[in-house]
Every structure is written in C-alpha cells, then in structure tokens.
Design an enzyme around this catalytic site. Structure first.
Site, PDB file in Angstrom:
ATOM      1  N   TYR A   1      -4.719 -15.156 -89.255  1.00 46.99           N
ATOM      2  CA  TYR A   1      -4.955 -15.679 -88.120  1.00 46.99           C
ATOM      3  C   TYR A   1      -5.620 -17.046 -88.286  1.00 46.99           C
ATOM      4  O   TYR A   1      -6.680 -17.159 -89.204  1.00 46.99           O
ATOM      5  CB  TYR A   1      -5.966 -14.484 -87.235  1.00 46.99           C
ATOM      6  CG  TYR A   1      -5.449 -13.386 -86.982  1.00 46.99           C
ATOM      7  CD1 TYR A   1      -3.995 -13.070 -86.972  1.00 46.99           C
ATOM      8  CD2 TYR A   1      -6.310 -12.120 -87.046  1.00 46.99           C
ATOM      9  CE1 TYR A   1      -3.584 -11.844 -86.712  1.00 46.99           C
ATOM     10  CE2 TYR A   1      -5.760 -11.032 -86.674  1.00 46.99           C
ATOM     11  CZ  TYR A   1      -4.205 -10.772 -86.570  1.00 46.99           C
ATOM     12  OH  TYR A   1      -3.753  -9.591 -86.451  1.00 46.99           O
TER      13      TYR A   1
ATOM     14  N   GLU B   1     -21.455   4.148 -73.989  1.00 49.28           N
ATOM     15  CA  GLU B   1     -20.208   3.668 -73.186  1.00 49.28           C
ATOM     16  C   GLU B   1     -21.072   2.947 -72.020  1.00 49.28           C
ATOM     17  O   GLU B   1     -20.270   2.614 -70.889  1.00 49.28           O
ATOM     18  CB  GLU B   1     -19.685   4.955 -72.617  1.00 49.28           C
ATOM     19  CG  GLU B   1     -18.847   5.566 -73.651  1.00 49.28           C
ATOM     20  CD  GLU B   1     -18.281   6.879 -73.641  1.00 49.28           C
ATOM     21  OE1 GLU B   1     -17.099   7.311 -74.010  1.00 49.28           O
ATOM     22  OE2 GLU B   1     -19.223   7.802 -73.057  1.00 49.28           O
TER      23      GLU B   1
END
Length: 405
Positions: free
Chosen positions: A311, A386
C-alpha cells in the site's frame, strides 16, 4: 492489562437522540458480524448481511464489486439541491487469528477473528446508512457508502476503484474511520497529510557454500553474510533518510542452518519497509538491493531478492481533515479530546481512495482499560468499547451534514 491511558469517557451526551436510540441495534449488528469473521475476498456472509439490511431499509445498492464489495447510494432531498457526492468507506474482512476472548459473541469460525475492528467499521457504516436514509431531508447531496473487502491484504480498495466504485455518480470526496485501541474512548485522532505509512515487503535468500564448522575457509558462510546485511540495512534509515522524515526497515525473519557444527549454504530473510514520504517510493528498494549486492560481492556470495509494494502512504487532504477536526470538536470532549498529530507506521489501503479523490481517514478512540478493552490490534484478545460505535455514526452523519450544507 497495564495501561498508560487516561480515563476513557463513555459520555454519549453529544450523540443525538436518534442515533442513541439505534445504538443497541448497531451493537447487535457488530456482534453478528463478529461471530462470522471472514478472510480477504471471502466476506460472503458479511456482504450478504450488509445487503439484506440495505434492502430492508430501501437503500439502493450494488453487490459483488471486487468479489464481495457492496456499495450503497443515499440521495438527500433537502430543498437546496447539490450534485456533489461524498463517499464513506468501511472495511469488512477479518484476520487469521484464533480468538481468546470468552464473550457471548465470540468468533464461531476457527482460526479467524475480527482482531482489528472491521466488524465495528461495518456496523458504524450500516448505522450511518440507516440514519441517513431516515433523514434524507437533512442533507442535499449524494452519499455513497463503500463496504470494502480485503483491507488486511492483498487489498480490496484498488480492485474496487478499478471496478468503477468512484464513478456513476462520480465521488468528490471520501471519509473513513478506524476504531483505534491506541487511543482511549472519547478521543479522536486526525491530521492533514500523512496519517499512515506506505507498506512494502521483501524476501531475500543468501546463496553461499556450506561446509564443516571447523573448516570455514572452505565455505562461504551464509549466516555471516546475512548478519552483515541485517545490520547494514539499518543504515538506510539512520544515514540515508533525513531525521525530519520517518521510515522503518525491519527484518522480521531470518532462517539458516541445521546444526551447530555445519556452516549453512543458504540463509533466508524477510522484512517490511514503512515510510510516510511518497518521494521514498523506489529509493529504499534501490538502496536495500545495493547493500545486499555489495555485501554479497565482498563475501563471494550470491543472492535472490524479491521486493514488492503493498500500500502507498495514507495521506489526508488538508481541507477534508479540517472538516473532520471541526466536527470532532463537537462530538468528543475529554482531557485529550482531538489528538491532532496522531500517526502510525501501520498501513491502510484507504490510501488508494485518497490518491483518487480528496478525503480524510481518522482514528476513533475505542480502548477502555477499566473494562479490559485495551488489547492492541491483531491480538487474539482484541476487543473495543462499543460506545465508540455510536460516536462513529455521529461523526459520519455530522461530516455529511457539514460537507453538503
């Protein structure tokens, strides 16, 4: 775990009520995805789940892009029309890691787990899609949500671009986030310019001449040659790269020999190269081979070298980074808040999207040591708080509203 993090903040008071109300569903989607992790270009269950949700909500979308990619289109209907298109990118793939967490949503696929937060990225993108579809009168352009396969390698961004994901309609800008356990919950890292590094790899075999350990003059010792190469490769960064720049050359593997009194005829090594400055493309590769060739020559050895890029560096557009930063100041508030110079030598194929259109990739703090949720990415006990999912949706929605309005 021992941690140096400040206290994580789960305060969602700056997250709008409509997003807080769907937060339990976003958590549920994340856990469903977490239980069925899939490797690169095999995200069939995940892709199907995403498509089913989009269809359920009446959102136009395409599937099967670059094998398992999904792209959703949501058009705003605010009175003032706009032809601009903002893309949001989320990756879906997991890692070949056996999960050690004992949680109700533990991976059901042996040897595979979501150890980098991509399940959360997909859930945040789904939450954003749901909210925007229900509130199309809050923005006046088009949002294209890209659910991408294979970020962990060999890379799904480039195949999606080649398949036309940034066309029809043409994307003007793009944003994306990474849940980041290197930052505590309630913080956000964003900067213009290089955020993540280029990723390049190499493999090299040193070809010497084996023999008896007591008679080295009859041999060409591949271990000695390899040891000289490993040490000398470090001079690329220390003596060929400006101290103002950053780069890494790491030899992560070195294998040679079968017994202590046998001089090995071959030694094999492999490693990784990282850098932020795009001008280094090709330079480090060239210098690395010069060093290997020179050391082999003076030791009468030969070599076989493979070198390839994975990348390019992930480079944010300054204007889009400023937009994200201004939104972040409205969403996160802790002693750290917005971390402006957050960087990592990790790599990301979001970089390919950022080469095509201006955009911003940012880190959303997700670690919470008080809940034992601070293990690093790619660890078999990786998990995150979360509460970051609701913050992620709020960030994306506010970026959409601010970009268009």
């Amino acid at each position: 775990m021992v941690s140096t993090f400040p206290n994580a903040s789960a305060d969602l008071s700056r997250v709008r009520l409509d997003i807080r109300s769907i937060h339990p569903q976003i958590i549920e989607w994340r856990r469903i995805i977490h239980q069925k992790p899939e490797l690169a270009f095999k995200e069939e269950i995940t892709s199907k789940f995403v498509s089913q949700k989009l269809q359920e909500w009446g959102i136009e979308h395409q599937t099967g892009i670059a094998k398992t990619g999904v792209v959703a289109i949501i058009k705003g209907n605010k009175t003032q029309s706009s032809n601009r298109v903002l893309a949001i990118r989320a990756d879906m793939d997991a890692l070949p890691v056996e999960e050690l967490n004992e949680v109700s949503y533990k991976s059901q696929h042996q040897g595979i787990m979501h150890a980098c937060g991509h399940d959360g990225h997909t859930a945040v993108a789904l939450g954003t899609a749901y909210y925007l579809q229900q509130h199309r009168d809050s923005f006046n352009g088009t949002v294209k949500i890209i659910f991408q396969p294979a970020e962990e390698g060999p890379g799904g961004a480039k195949p999606m671009i080649e398949a036309g994901v940034l066309k029809n309609p043409d994307v003007d800008a793009i944003i994306g986030l990474h849940l980041w356990n290197n930052l505590p919950l309630g913080t956000l890292g964003v900067r213009g310019g290089a955020l993540m590094a280029a990723v390049e790899s190499f493999r090299c075999t040193i070809l010497g001449k084996g023999g008896h350990g007591a008679m080295p003059h009859q041999t060409v010792d591949s271990v000695v040659v390899a040891a000289q190469i490993v040490n000398s490769l470090q001079t690329i960064v220390s003596r060929n790269v400006s101290p103002i720049d950053s780069a890494v050359v790491t030899v992560g593997e070195l294998h040679a020999g079968t017994k202590g009194n046998i001089i090995a005829d071959t030694a094999r090594m492999s490693g990784t190269v990282r850098y932020f400055n795009p001008e280094f493309k090709g330079f480090i590769q060239e210098r690395l081979e010069q060093i290997i060739a020179g050391i082999c020559q003076i030791n009468n050895a030969n070599y076989d070298l493979e070198y390839w890029g994975l990348y390019p560096p992930t480079i944010n557009d300054n204007g889009m980074a400023e937009l994200v930063r201004s939104v972040a100041e409205e969403v996160v508030e802790t002693p750290l808040g917005v971390v402006p110079e957050c960087q990592t030598m990790g790599g990301e194929d979001m970089s390919y999207f950022l080469q095509e259109v201006p955009g911003c990739y940012f880190f959303l703090g997700s670690a919470n040591p008080e809940k034992d949720l601070a293990y690093p990415h790619h660890h078999p006990r990786f998990d995150f708080d979360e509460a970051a999912l609701a913050m992620g949706v709020e960030m994306f929605v506010r970026c959409v509203e601010k970009y268009f309005n």
